[in-house]
Design an enzyme around this catalytic site. Sequence first.
Site, short mmCIF file in Angstrom:
data_model
loop_
_atom_site.label_atom_id
_atom_site.label_comp_id
_atom_site.label_asym_id
_atom_site.label_seq_id
_atom_site.Cartn_x
_atom_site.Cartn_y
_atom_site.Cartn_z
N HIS A 291 0.83 -1.22 0.00
CA HIS A 291 0.00 0.00 0.00
C HIS A 291 0.86 1.27 0.00
CE1 HIS A 291 -3.30 -2.71 1.26
NE2 HIS A 291 -2.36 -3.23 2.05
N SER B 223 15.41 21.26 -16.21
CA SER B 223 14.22 22.08 -16.36
C SER B 223 14.62 23.37 -17.07
CB SER B 223 13.65 22.39 -14.98
OG SER B 223 12.89 23.57 -15.02
N LYS C 158 16.68 21.47 -10.94
CA LYS C 158 15.98 20.23 -11.30
C LYS C 158 16.81 19.25 -12.11
CE LYS C 158 12.08 19.26 -10.88
NZ LYS C 158 10.89 19.87 -11.51
N GLU D 32 10.02 8.37 -16.93
CA GLU D 32 8.66 8.88 -17.15
C GLU D 32 8.16 8.52 -18.55
OE1 GLU D 32 8.19 12.97 -14.77
OE2 GLU D 32 10.01 12.86 -15.96
#
Length: 471
Positions: free
Chosen positions: A171, A292, A298, A305
Amino acid sequence: MAVRSRNKTKTGSDDAAGIRKGRFREGMDPVFARFNASISFDKRLFEQDIQGSIAHVKMLAAERIIPESDGLAIEQGLQEVLADYRRGEFTFREELEDVHINIEEALKAKIGDIAGKLHTARSRNDQVVLDLRLYAREKNEQVRADLAALMAAIVQKAEESIDLIVPGYTHLQRAQPVRLAHHLMAYFQMLMRDLDRFRGSLFRADEMPLGSAALAGTTFPINREYVAGILGFSRPTANSMDAVSDRDFVLEFLFNSSMVMMHLSRLAEELILWSSSEYGYCTLPDAYCSGSSIMPQKKNPDACELVRGKTGRVYGDLVALLTTAKALPLTYNKDLQEDKEPFFDAADTVLGSLKIMAGLVPSIEFNAKRMYEAASDPSLAATDLADRLTREGVPFREAHAKIGALVRAESTKKGKTPRDFPNPEAMVEARDHIGGTARERVMEQINAAKMFLTSLEGPPREPKTSRKRKG
Ligand code: ARG
């Protein structure tokens, strides 16, 4: 018979390859011609189409269906067409619809009207499905090789990090400590099943459809076994009507690829989570991350992804073709031309994603300290404490409740861990059985995995279809 004026003809080469020559009075509507044409994507089957045609013409000559000299001229011509293509000198023409007619016309330009004998005892319906089966076989092999490469990278990473301990989750809540290697090897198991699925599908794709012709077979005395032998297929397809309309082998490829992508998306997701500041369990290699455009700090896990994101498109490919195939009456229907783009797209996507993950995994840097600290969270010892009470004779349910209350009480006293709580090493080592997370047991998995990968390097084994019964 009235001869219609040629200005009714809407495209220049409506009678190209002669397929409209006899039957039609009007040329094709130019918008429909575009809509109908598949050359922009089926040109990918160029090599397979030539390979199939060469096998077919060899058979036609061997069975004396066409004269041997014509067979040789056609074969020679096809080789020249292939050479042109490989040199990048083949011009594709949309008005010639598809790869089959494009090649046939190029052959005619080289050897003249004899080229027309190639299509004896053949239809584009059995021709296209042969091309697809050859293509599927090749892609199946590539996917299995790329799966094996990623599996090897995972095993190596697991072995390197055998002593690192990390919280295991259910979970997405910290549950019990595990070896990082155990966690990584879970992915090995998924990919091993994927590899097996591709192998099983190969067995079913291994049938040669040529000879089915349009749907009912042919009146010529063909030799299908001979063609199957030349092309390395185990057997000819058993029913001509099924053969020209069956795309199960493409659908299996799409399903198998969807499953691979689903597994990769899970791995990608975990790496995305683990490399975030919130977890801090690992650093992903710069080579697979992007920056970024606005935030200088970043480092984004784009490769992971994209793998996660592309999973959706492979599922889409599967659902698209399942839907196209649904309720199609026998036999070939032009709907089936829609099989190619999803197939090609899924093959590209799954191969690309496997390569990315196989490149990325070896360079992940794990943060042993951070993982160990998280695994030392005292609440992770709850199960082991309940087990301890149970060993002393307390029924497990009662022990569970007692420890639950203790954890609740402890969680209010910050930073204090009772002295006799087991440490993460003791907890992982206590799970010492087949499939458990003790060092020895994880090493067993790693060794079995290595043996499996070595076995792949040998000659390919036929997938087992039935189990032999004893006695
Ligand atoms: N381009 C067609 C396809 O991909 C080839 C088969 C055409 N057959 C036919 N009967 N029109 O399906």
